[in-house]
Design an enzyme around this catalytic site. Structure first.
Site, PDB file in Angstrom:
ATOM      1  N   GLU A  78       3.833   0.029  -2.448  1.00 42.94           N
ATOM      2  CA  GLU A  78       3.268  -1.128  -3.171  1.00 42.94           C
ATOM      3  C   GLU A  78       3.275  -2.381  -2.299  1.00 42.94           C
ATOM      4  O   GLU A  78       3.498  -3.482  -2.784  1.00 42.94           O
ATOM      5  CB  GLU A  78       4.031  -1.396  -4.483  1.00 42.94           C
ATOM      6  CG  GLU A  78       3.643  -0.506  -5.633  1.00 42.94           C
ATOM      7  CD  GLU A  78       2.178  -0.597  -6.031  1.00 42.94           C
ATOM      8  OE1 GLU A  78       1.517  -1.623  -5.737  1.00 42.94           O
ATOM      9  OE2 GLU A  78       1.676   0.371  -6.619  1.00 42.94           O
TER      10      GLU A  78
HETATM   11  C1  LIG Z   1       7.177   8.055  -0.811  1.00 45.68           C
HETATM   12  C2  LIG Z   1       5.895   7.321  -0.757  1.00 45.68           C
HETATM   13  C3  LIG Z   1       5.112   7.219  -1.895  1.00 45.68           C
HETATM   14  C4  LIG Z   1       3.884   6.549  -1.842  1.00 45.68           C
HETATM   15  N1  LIG Z   1       3.099   6.532  -2.948  1.00 45.68           N
HETATM   16  C5  LIG Z   1       1.835   6.063  -2.844  1.00 45.68           C
HETATM   17  C6  LIG Z   1       0.916   6.215  -3.899  1.00 45.68           C
HETATM   18  O1  LIG Z   1       1.260   6.718  -4.970  1.00 45.68           O
HETATM   19  N2  LIG Z   1      -0.344   5.784  -3.727  1.00 45.68           N
HETATM   20  C7  LIG Z   1      -0.766   5.220  -2.559  1.00 45.68           C
HETATM   21  O2  LIG Z   1      -1.909   4.863  -2.457  1.00 45.68           O
HETATM   22  N3  LIG Z   1       0.080   5.058  -1.553  1.00 45.68           N
HETATM   23  C8  LIG Z   1       1.380   5.478  -1.662  1.00 45.68           C
HETATM   24  N4  LIG Z   1       2.228   5.342  -0.600  1.00 45.68           N
HETATM   25  C9  LIG Z   1       1.780   4.671   0.588  1.00 45.68           C
HETATM   26  C10 LIG Z   1       2.424   3.309   0.800  1.00 45.68           C
HETATM   27  O3  LIG Z   1       1.940   2.391  -0.112  1.00 45.68           O
HETATM   28  C11 LIG Z   1       2.160   2.908   2.253  1.00 45.68           C
HETATM   29  O4  LIG Z   1       2.959   3.763   3.046  1.00 45.68           O
HETATM   30  C12 LIG Z   1       2.494   1.467   2.508  1.00 45.68           C
HETATM   31  O5  LIG Z   1       1.597   0.655   1.854  1.00 45.68           O
HETATM   32  C13 LIG Z   1       2.483   1.159   3.991  1.00 45.68           C
HETATM   33  O6  LIG Z   1       1.358   1.666   4.621  1.00 45.68           O
HETATM   34  P1  LIG Z   1       1.486   2.558   5.925  1.00 45.68           P
HETATM   35  O7  LIG Z   1       2.431   3.643   5.615  1.00 45.68           O
HETATM   36  O8  LIG Z   1       0.180   2.921   6.413  1.00 45.68           O
HETATM   37  O9  LIG Z   1       2.189   1.618   6.947  1.00 45.68           O
HETATM   38  P2  LIG Z   1       1.461   0.600   7.921  1.00 45.68           P
HETATM   39  O10 LIG Z   1       0.463  -0.144   7.184  1.00 45.68           O
HETATM   40  O11 LIG Z   1       1.042   1.319   9.143  1.00 45.68           O
HETATM   41  O12 LIG Z   1       2.653  -0.364   8.236  1.00 45.68           O
HETATM   42  C14 LIG Z   1       3.579  -0.163   9.327  1.00 45.68           C
HETATM   43  C15 LIG Z   1       4.372  -1.464   9.563  1.00 45.68           C
HETATM   44  O13 LIG Z   1       3.474  -2.508   9.946  1.00 45.68           O
HETATM   45  C16 LIG Z   1       3.637  -3.639   9.143  1.00 45.68           C
HETATM   46  N5  LIG Z   1       2.370  -4.294   8.893  1.00 45.68           N
HETATM   47  C17 LIG Z   1       1.173  -3.709   8.683  1.00 45.68           C
HETATM   48  N6  LIG Z   1       0.231  -4.648   8.473  1.00 45.68           N
HETATM   49  C18 LIG Z   1       0.848  -5.855   8.535  1.00 45.68           C
HETATM   50  C19 LIG Z   1       0.425  -7.203   8.381  1.00 45.68           C
HETATM   51  N7  LIG Z   1      -0.813  -7.496   8.093  1.00 45.68           N
HETATM   52  N8  LIG Z   1       1.335  -8.178   8.540  1.00 45.68           N
HETATM   53  C20 LIG Z   1       2.616  -7.878   8.824  1.00 45.68           C
HETATM   54  N9  LIG Z   1       3.060  -6.643   8.977  1.00 45.68           N
HETATM   55  C21 LIG Z   1       2.190  -5.630   8.829  1.00 45.68           C
HETATM   56  C22 LIG Z   1       4.220  -3.096   7.844  1.00 45.68           C
HETATM   57  O14 LIG Z   1       4.952  -4.058   7.143  1.00 45.68           O
HETATM   58  C23 LIG Z   1       5.086  -1.970   8.334  1.00 45.68           C
HETATM   59  O15 LIG Z   1       6.347  -2.466   8.717  1.00 45.68           O
HETATM   60  C24 LIG Z   1       3.463   5.956  -0.635  1.00 45.68           C
HETATM   61  C25 LIG Z   1       4.268   6.042   0.487  1.00 45.68           C
HETATM   62  C26 LIG Z   1       5.453   6.727   0.454  1.00 45.68           C
HETATM   63  C27 LIG Z   1       6.265   6.843   1.704  1.00 45.68           C
END
Ligand SMILES: Cc1cc2nc3c(=O)[nH]c(=O)nc-3n(C[C@H](O)[C@H](O)[C@H](O)COP(=O)(O)OP(=O)(O)OC[C@H]3O[C@@H](n4cnc5c(N)ncnc54)[C@H](O)[C@@H]3O)c2cc1C
Ligand SMILES: Cc1cc2nc3c(=O)[nH]c(=O)nc-3n(C[C@H](O)[C@H](O)[C@H](O)COP(=O)(O)OP(=O)(O)OC[C@H]3O[C@@H](n4cnc5c(N)ncnc54)[C@H](O)[C@@H]3O)c2cc1C
Lengths: 594, 311, 249
Positions: free
Chosen positions: A438
């Protein structure tokens, strides 16, 4: 390890701190009287303590499992879920027209805390359903609402949120899942990852809300649409029809929340999954944002909910475990490690932080409640601003602090904390996801300084500071040395925050505030939490003079607030130094120097 | 003072509980009469006459009293109650069924489960699962009392020579009839009067595993009991339940196996002379009342214990 | 048929009772209170009989302080139809309670009264038997199974040696034992509806019932403490201690 919902503490916040009585005066919330809410909390405590909590460790050990035929939840899950639905817990805050109870968000949040304390993996299923219901309720056509909402509100169908794709996590502009118009519906193709409860054996049907792009969609965030994509198509008479062209192709092996299946979902491997457009084309992301506040708030509740469980476990261990002569034990029988002052420090940190977070989350929910129902438009607008401002604090601060507290919970157990059998480790592992999904903490911080502060020229923040000043006045006026001690730290913290805020707003280069925005988020969280716990001290102090007052309970409330003021609020002061001074060094080492 | 006791009997024999009630009556002091009501119970009446301290046996033989039906027994007791200062019952399932009726019909308070006699009108009884002891005083014309049998050492069933008088039956109540019973057969001594009791809890995991307990019970001539959780789970029948709402026992030796020690369980056994607890969880509250605690897996400890008792 | 169920507000069974410093009783201020567990079983049984078509209405009756209304609401949330509170601040003896029940029985003419076999506070185990004696309704205590057979009930009872079955004519007073049923959780919509269900409050004085008692509590004390025991290392040591130290085997 058992869980006993802290009904008395929760009721205290609702009744004495945020003023449930005022909310129950609003049209539509008349049911939410103190005694009614008391009865709901009691029964929820029973249900979560007796049915959900015992499954927590089973769920962790067994986990959900995947096979070609679907996802199997752990032993006992299905039965617990049907009891949950039977009792109507999922429908608490939903609109009455679709079978919900229409209770205020502050009440549903109070109940949801118990789900997550008892069993966070379990609580996620109804939490996601709630998000999906909100989205459909606010943005879908009446036809779609009538078709999907009643069963979802009842809980016999669940809902999921499908945003994330391998290349699109934080940056949803990168979404590639496609939607082709096909008469009255669309055909969806693409892969979604990390979808919580994307597949399970608990409900008859699963209603997926999927973000996808139309063929002619503009690039970026303005070209994303939102679709309802049910696992089984729904016939006109409401019965279930054909299986849709979608499936869960695998589930993830995770650090925590093992029982909550995190699914890779494949849409449209064959002809394309049938989907129905929610609202207007290309408005998908905007719709997501309107409901984001609720979902983020719910995850924040998860953050302290899990910490509450960790606290209860740590406290019980600390009372029993004996190691050496303690400084605080009064007799030979009273030598549990709880009587070592440092163990007290840990427990006080846990307890007071949880109370601060709970206060803040319920205050935020109450603001949304007033924003939804108050007759005066100005009050509505002001409360909406307040709710929106507090949301990133609830989500970002409470989830990060929740992880820290669960870690402290492990510490209280010593070596046993590191041993899985004890159960303390599970809470820490489970808690770790909350600052990620989220919207990561960084995104909450961006939200706070961008959308919630800069955009309205700091109006929401100023209103908040004005309310805090009022509380400060009450603390200073009180004839109680403890309240005066709180006032002293609160005053310093407020001015530190104010100066920091000015500094943030005064920066021309966006890099500087961005480098320390998470620090700012934490600072504001700590301060706002301090405000709430200070208000609980003010309330407790007033109640102390009443006939038959529960003095030990009220005195503890005051002392917890003083501890928080003296132990946590100084971090707001140091936060100012960190934020204003470390920004430059943060970004001055080049990547290839790292 | 004169005290009337409703004697309990089955299979032609006085139940041991009655001997404890006589002991309580002696502690109060006064003439003790024993009412023996039953069908073809003259041998019981004769045996009752031999009980130490009994001055008189009142014998009523009638089909109405074949099955300890509360309506019939209470009507009979009330019909002869005149003149008694105290009417005592054992706090058994049968006694608890009748005592309050008698009290109500005489329009006096019932005094349940006394564990001590302070004076002829003042008694001590446990409340709140034995977490508190109430001293109660009765100003009623007749004191109708239930006696916790484990709190009074049984009197001898011999040595007395009371006279036996016959009393007339009261017309049987026609609204209630006895249908049948399902009594567990056991070669073991009766739970509430056994010298040694060994009880199993939820930790036993199944009814089959109680074989391990039975084996030890046989070697110690002990009765077998259980926690509520073990009964609710169907491991053993209801009459095994020891506790606040089951049976109260106070043997010389009580062995609790796989029982956590909830206050409701402790209420039924904490007056035992020596308590042994076997539990794998060293934090289990049962250890707080145990004289000897063994932190061990019961599936290892019970076979070992059984073997050690052979030696 | 109408079923009358008794519900008593007692110290929650998970809370350890503490004797008041002045020995006048148990500390009840600011502690968690709940419905007596046996009464939950009683409410459940009445509801099941109603759901099986044997009764039209389930009325819950509590006698106690104003706060007992919460306990009645709990019963209404489980599914009972209507509540009655006979209000009093005094701790009444079972005989007085039975007389007040009789008063209500005369007004309501229920076909069955279901009570818990004991309240876990005073542990008296008397009210049902007394009510039966006072009203002439049949008595079936410690029930673990209740079967309706026309105007009779076949009731299986938990007795010291096992189970026994009796057949009683209605109207009857039943007292519940633990194995009779497993009480349901209240459903959220029912919790909310419970507030709108009728709850009549009557003052004890208005019933005209004499609630005086010949029994008075002189004082309440802590039970004697057991001396701390020892943890033994193994089975051999245990057997040795039992034989040679405690001399009990
Ligand atoms: C157990 C689990 C359940 C989940 N459930 C759902 C679900 O039901 N539905 C769904 O759609 N998704 C779900 N997700 C996905 C989750 O919402 C994303 O993993 C999360 O939003 C982060 O995206 P990412 O993993 O691609 O990380 P990335 O976006 O690659 O982020 C990696 C790092 O970069 C930082 N970062 C990225 N962009 C910025 C920025 N603009 N400014 C500062 N820092 C930044 C982040 O803070 C983080 O530290 C789930 C994930 C997990 C692990
Ligand atoms: C109204 C009411 C009345 C009640 N009345 C009674 C009553 O009369 N009597 C009564 O007993 N209870 C009564 N209870 C229930 C009581 O509260 C407890 O729930 C019950 O006593 C628990 O039983 P237990 O100790 O067997 O089970 P648990 O509490 O589950 O304990 C099982 C124990 O077994 C141990 N264990 C498990 N496996 C092993 C192993 N392999 N080796 C060694 N140890 C093992 C565990 O460590 C644990 O301590 C009542 C409750 C209520 C609400």
């Amino acid at each position: 390890m058992t869980y006993t919902a802290p009904v008395k503490d929760i009721s205290f916040v609702l009744n004495k701190v945020i003023g449930l009585r005022e909310i129950a005066k609003l049209e539509g919330f008349e049911e939410a009287t103190e005694d009614m809410v008391g009865a709901i909390l009691e029964e929820s405590a029973r249900f979560t303590g007796e049915v959900l909590a015992p499954l927590n460790s089973v769920g962790d050990k067994e986990g959900s499992t995947w096979s070609e035929s679907g996802v199997k939840t752990p032993e006992g899950w299905k039965d617990a879920y049907s009891q949950f639905v039977e009792a109507g817990w999922g429908a608490l805050a939903f609109p009455t027209e679709y079978g919900g109870q229409g209770l205020p968000m502050c009440v549903s949040s109070a109940v949801q805390e118990m789900w997550h304390s008892a069993n966070m993996s379990f609580g996620l299923c109804p939490l996601l359903t709630q998000g999906a219901v909100d989205a459909i309720h606010h943005h879908a056509s009446d036809e779609l609402k009538d078709r999907y909402l009643p069963k979802m509100v009842e809980g016999v169908w669940s809902g999921t949120m499908n945003l994330t794709e391998p290349q699109a996590g934080t940056d949803l502009a990168a979404i590639r899942t496609s939607a082709e118009p096909a008469g009255d519906h669309y055909l969806i193709k693409g892969t979604k990852i990390f979808i919580t409860y994307g597949e399970q054996d608990l409900t008859e049907n699963i209603v997926h809300l999927v973000l996808a792009r139309l063929p002619d969609a503009p690039e970026g965030v303005k070209g994303i649409s939102l679709f309802i994509v049910p696992k089984f198509l729904v016939n006109d008479d409401g019965s279930l029809g054909e299986r849709n062209d979608l499936k869960c192709v695998s589930i993830e092996h995770k650090l925590g929340i093992h029982a909550s299946p995190t699914c890779v979902m494949s849409y449209g491997d064959n002809a394309g999954a049938v989907g129905y457009l929610v609202g207007k084309e290309h408005h998908g992301l905007m719709y997501m944002f309107t409901m984001m506040n609720q979902a983020r708030h719910a995850v924040g509740v998860e953050g302290y909910g899990i910490a509450e469980r960790a606290y209860q476990q740590a406290l019980s261990y600390a009372k029993d475990r004996k190691q050496g002569q303690t400084l605080l034990g009064k007799s030979e029988d009273d030598q549990g490690i709880v009587n070592h002052p440092d163990v007290r420090r840990i427990l006080m940190t846990m307890r007071s932080s949880i109370e601060a977070m709970r206060g803040l989350a319920l205050e935020c929910a109450a603001a949304f409640d007033i924003a939804a129902k108050h007759p005066d438009e100005e009050v509505r607008a002001r409360c909406q601003r307040r709710g929106e401002l507090l949301t990133p604090l609830v989500k970002g601060w409470s989830t990060e602090l929740g992880v820290e507290l669960c870690s402290l919970g492990v510490q209280v157990h010593g070596g046993m904390g590191f041993i899985e059998e004890t159960g303390a480790a599970q809470h820490l592992r489970d808690a770790r996801i909350a600052p990620i999904y989220e919207g990561t903490t960084a995104i909450q911080a961006n939200d706070l300084i961008g959308r919630k502060t800069a955009r309205d020229g700091g109006q929401g923040l100023m209103e908040l500071m004005a309310d805090m000043t009022e509380t400060l006045g009450q603390l200073e006026k009180a004839d109680n040395t403890n309240l005066k001690a709180i006032a002293k730290r609160f005053k310093v913290a407020m001015s530190s925050a104010e100066e920091t805020g000015k500094w943030m707003l005064g920066q021309n280069d966006a890099t500087m505030p961005s480098a320390t925005s998470v620090e700012f988020l934490m600072m504001m969280g700590r301060l706002a939490g301090g405000w709430m716990i200070a208000r609980s001290a003010v309330a407790a102090n007033q109640l102390r003079s009443e006939d038959g007052a529960d003095t030990p309970f009220l005195d503890a409330k005051i002392m917890l607030a003083r501890y928080y003021a003296e132990r946590m609020l100084p971090l707001v002061e140091s936060g100012k130094t960190i934020i204003t001074e470390s920004a430059e060094s943060t970004v001055s080492v080049a990547v290839d120097q790292l | 003072m004169s005290i009337l006791i409703l004697a309990e009997h089955e299979g032609g024999e006085i139940r041991p509980a009655t001997l404890n009630v006589v002991a309580a009556a002696k502690a109060i002091g006064g003439d003790i009469s024993l009412l023996v009501a039953g069908l073809n119970a003259s041998s019981v009446a004769e045996a009752a006459a031999k009980i130490d301290g009994v001055a008189k046996v009142l014998h009523c033989d009638d089909a109405a009293y074949e099955h300890e039906l509360a309506e019939n027994l209470s009507a009979l007791v009330v019909s002869i109650a005149e003149g008694y200062s105290h009417i005592l019952f054992a706090a058994t399932a049968a006694g608890k069924n009748v005592m309050p009726r008698v009290a109500a019909l005489l329009d006096v308070s019932g005094i349940s489960d006394i564990t001590d006699v302070v004076s002829e009108d003042t008694f001590i009884r446990p409340i709140y699962a034995g977490n508190a002891m109430a001293t109660v005083k009765s100003a009623d014309k007749v004191k109708v009392v239930g006696v916790r049998t484990t709190a009074f050492d049984a009197v001898a069933d011999s040595g007395g020579s009371a006279g036996v008088e016959t009393v007339a039956a009261v017309a049987a109540n026609d609204q209630v009839s006895f249908v049948g019973q399902e009594l567990s057969k056991s070669d073991r001594p009766e739970l509430t009067s056994a010298e040694i009791v060994i009880s199993g809890g939820r930790g036993m995991q199944s009814g089959d595993n109680f074989v391990m307990i039975d084996e030890i019970a046989a070697k110690l001539n002990a009765a077998v009991g259980a926690s509520r959780a073990a009964v609710d789970a169907g491991f053993v029948p209801n009459e095994y339940q020891v506790g606040q709402t089951g049976k109260v026992v106070a043997p010389n030796l009580y062995i609790a196996v796989g029982i956590s020690g909830a206050i409701q369980h402790l209420a039924g056994m904490k007056d035992s002379k020596v308590i042994v607890a076997i539990n794998k969880d060293e934090e289990a509250p049962i250890f707080q009342v145990a004289d000897y605690g063994l932190v061990a897996d019961l599936f290892d400890a019970l076979p070992e214990l059984s073997k050690a008792l052979d030696g | 048929m109408k079923i009358l169920v008794g519900v008593k507000r007692v110290l929650d069974y998970n809370v350890k009772a503490r004797v008041k410093a002045d020995k006048s009783g148990i500390e009840l201020a600011n502690v968690k209170m709940s419905m007596n567990p046996f009464d939950e079983i009683a409410v459940e049984e009445a509801l099941r009989l109603k759901e099986a078509g044997h009764a039209e209405e389930v009325v819950v009756l509590s006698i106690g302080q104003t706060q007992s209304q919460e306990t009645i609401r709990t019963g209404l949330a489980m599914g009972a139809d209507r509540g009655i509170l006979i209000e009093t601040d005094d701790l009444l003896e079972p005989l007085a309670i039975a007389k007040l029940f009789k008063h209500v029985v005369e007004k309501e003419s229920p076909g069955m009264v279901v009570l818990g076999k004991q309240a876990i506070d005073d542990d008296s185990n008397q009210t049902a038997q007394m009510l039966s004696a006072l009203t002439g309704m049949s008595q079936a205590t410690f029930a673990s199974k209740v079967e309706v057979d026309g105007d009779h009930l076949n009731v299986t009872r938990e007795v010291d040696a096992g189970l026994e079955t009796i057949r009683v004519k209605s109207p009857a007073v039943i007292s519940t034992d633990l194995r009779l049923n497993e009480p349901r959780y209240a459903k959220l919509p029912n919790i909310m509806k419970a507030k709108k269900k009728p709850l009549e409050v009557i003052a004890v004085a208005d019933t005209g019932v004499d609630v005086s008692s010949g029994l008075s509590v002189v004082e309440v004390n802590e039970p004697p403490e057991r001396e701390a025991g020892v943890i033994v290392g193994n089975v051999a040591e245990l057997v040795d201690k039992l034989r040679n130290e405690a001399k009990v085997i």
